[in-house]
Design an enzyme around this catalytic site. Structure first.
Site, mmCIF file in Angstrom:
data_model
loop_
_atom_site.group_PDB
_atom_site.id
_atom_site.type_symbol
_atom_site.label_atom_id
_atom_site.label_comp_id
_atom_site.label_asym_id
_atom_site.label_seq_id
_atom_site.Cartn_x
_atom_site.Cartn_y
_atom_site.Cartn_z
ATOM 1 N N TRP A 14 -7.432 -7.386 -3.573
ATOM 2 C CA TRP A 14 -6.008 -8.458 -2.894
ATOM 3 C C TRP A 14 -5.017 -6.644 -3.885
ATOM 4 C CZ3 TRP A 14 -6.581 -13.722 -6.311
ATOM 5 C CH2 TRP A 14 -7.086 -14.303 -5.101
ATOM 6 N N GLU A 171 -14.080 3.682 4.133
ATOM 7 C CA GLU A 171 -12.646 3.490 4.871
ATOM 8 C C GLU A 171 -11.897 4.128 5.134
ATOM 9 O OE1 GLU A 171 -11.122 -0.639 2.192
ATOM 10 O OE2 GLU A 171 -10.378 1.169 1.130
ATOM 11 N N GLY A 177 -4.495 -1.595 6.184
ATOM 12 C CA GLY A 177 -3.550 -1.767 6.401
ATOM 13 C C GLY A 177 -1.986 -2.021 7.535
ATOM 14 N N SER A 217 -8.167 -2.921 7.818
ATOM 15 C CA SER A 217 -8.349 -4.078 8.927
ATOM 16 C C SER A 217 -9.270 -4.901 9.625
ATOM 17 C CB SER A 217 -7.549 -3.455 10.166
ATOM 18 O OG SER A 217 -5.964 -2.467 9.866
ATOM 19 N N GLY A 238 -8.594 -6.721 3.297
ATOM 20 C CA GLY A 238 -7.588 -6.767 1.901
ATOM 21 C C GLY A 238 -6.450 -7.446 2.544
ATOM 22 N N GLY A 239 -5.488 -7.481 3.606
ATOM 23 C CA GLY A 239 -4.596 -8.366 3.675
ATOM 24 C C GLY A 239 -5.134 -9.744 4.299
HETATM 25 P P1 PGA Z 1 -6.861 -4.069 4.931
HETATM 26 O O1 PGA Z 1 -6.905 -3.354 4.001
HETATM 27 O O2 PGA Z 1 -7.940 -5.135 4.658
HETATM 28 O O3 PGA Z 1 -5.506 -3.977 4.509
HETATM 29 O O4 PGA Z 1 -6.398 -3.402 5.677
HETATM 30 C C1 PGA Z 1 -8.641 -2.472 2.697
HETATM 31 C C2 PGA Z 1 -8.040 -1.922 1.885
HETATM 32 O O5 PGA Z 1 -7.839 -1.331 0.973
HETATM 33 O O6 PGA Z 1 -9.439 -1.998 1.102
#
Ligand code: PGA
Length: 256
Positions: A14, A171, A177, A217, A238-239
């Site tokens: 988050w 990642e 993001g 993403s 994340g998002g």
């Molecule tokens: P994201 O972030 O899914 O928004 O790309 C992933 C993360 O930073 O762990």
């Protein structure tokens, strides 16, 4: 995924989002839809101040709560920091270590990542260790070398039993993001490489037991294809983890 040898883990990150009030509302929104996540473990990593409240809000569900970072020392004069034991004591089960945003904005290095992994394991937390290359590094063709270095350094000094409790999240920084996901092939290739590094250092039995996630993403649409890769055992999201429907859709994709 490989359900025979290791756990699939869908984890939300988050970041600096959601108040405790919003956390409770999120819990109520996803609770009725969580029934089907039979095979995968579900984790939400939330801001430190909300961990205790999140543990309470998700009490009768199978969602585990995690922190987003911790310090590597057990106590001391480090204003503003929290220890791994503090996270564990308020009910966290996981902690993200070495996220690229921590490396970029708070000067975390592979050496501090290694110390933090040890502190987390010592406290009884499962570390989710983030590794990944920048776009520049990918274009230079040094992704494999960089990932090898990051994984070896993060796991340095651990024994086999400790390594089994570590989760690695691949990642690629350029995919975080940005809405620009690595293709399933690109992500799968690096995750296979990560497993081969662990195999060389800790043996085949340990390597096949380690959960390796993809992050960057990941969303309700691309999750299934990414998770179909044999060495991608989940996601760090994340998002899309901020929206109850999207997060549940990713969990369901992991249970196909
Ligand atoms: P994201 O972030 O899914 O928004 O790309 C992933 C993360 O930073 O762990």
């Amino acid at each position: 995924m490989n359900l025979k040898y290791r756990k699939t883990i869908i984890a939300g990150n988050w970041k600096m989002n959601k108040t405790l009030t919003e956390t409770k509302a999120f819990a109520e929104a996803i609770k009725p839809n969580l029934g089907r996540h039979k095979w995968c473990e579900v984790v939400l990593c939330v801001p430190g101040v909300n961990i205790a409240g999140a543990v309470k809000a998700f009490k009768d569900t199978r969602v585990s709560i995690g922190g987003e970072t911790c310090h590597y020392e057990a106590s001391g004069a480090y204003t503003g920091e929290v220890t791994a034991e503090m996270l564990k004591d308020v009910g966290a089960k996981y902690v993200i270590i070495g996220h690229s945003e921590r490396r970029q904005y708070y000067n975390e290095t592979d050496f501090t990542v290694n110390k933090k992994v040890k502190a987390a394991l010592e406290a009884g937390l499962k570390p989710i260790v983030c590794v990944g290359e920048s776009l520049e590094q990918r274009e230079l063709g040094v992704t494999e070398e960089l990932i090898s270095y990051q994984v070896k350094t993060a796991l340095s000094g651990l024994n086999e039993n400790q390594v089994r409790r570590v989760v690695i999240a691949y990642e690629p920084i350029w995919a975080i993001g940005t809405g620009k996901t690595a293709t399933a092939g690109q992500a799968g290739e690096v995750c296979t490489h990560i497993r081969s590094i662990i195999r060389k250092q800790f043996g085949a039995r340990v390597a096949r037991a380690v959960t390796i996630q993809y992050g960057g993403s990941m969303n309700a649409k691309n999750a299934r294809e990414l998770l179909a890769q044999p060495d991608i055992d989940g996601g760090l999201i994340g998002g899309a983890s901020l929206k109850p429907d999207d997060f549940v859709a990713i969990i369901n994709a992991a249970n196909q």
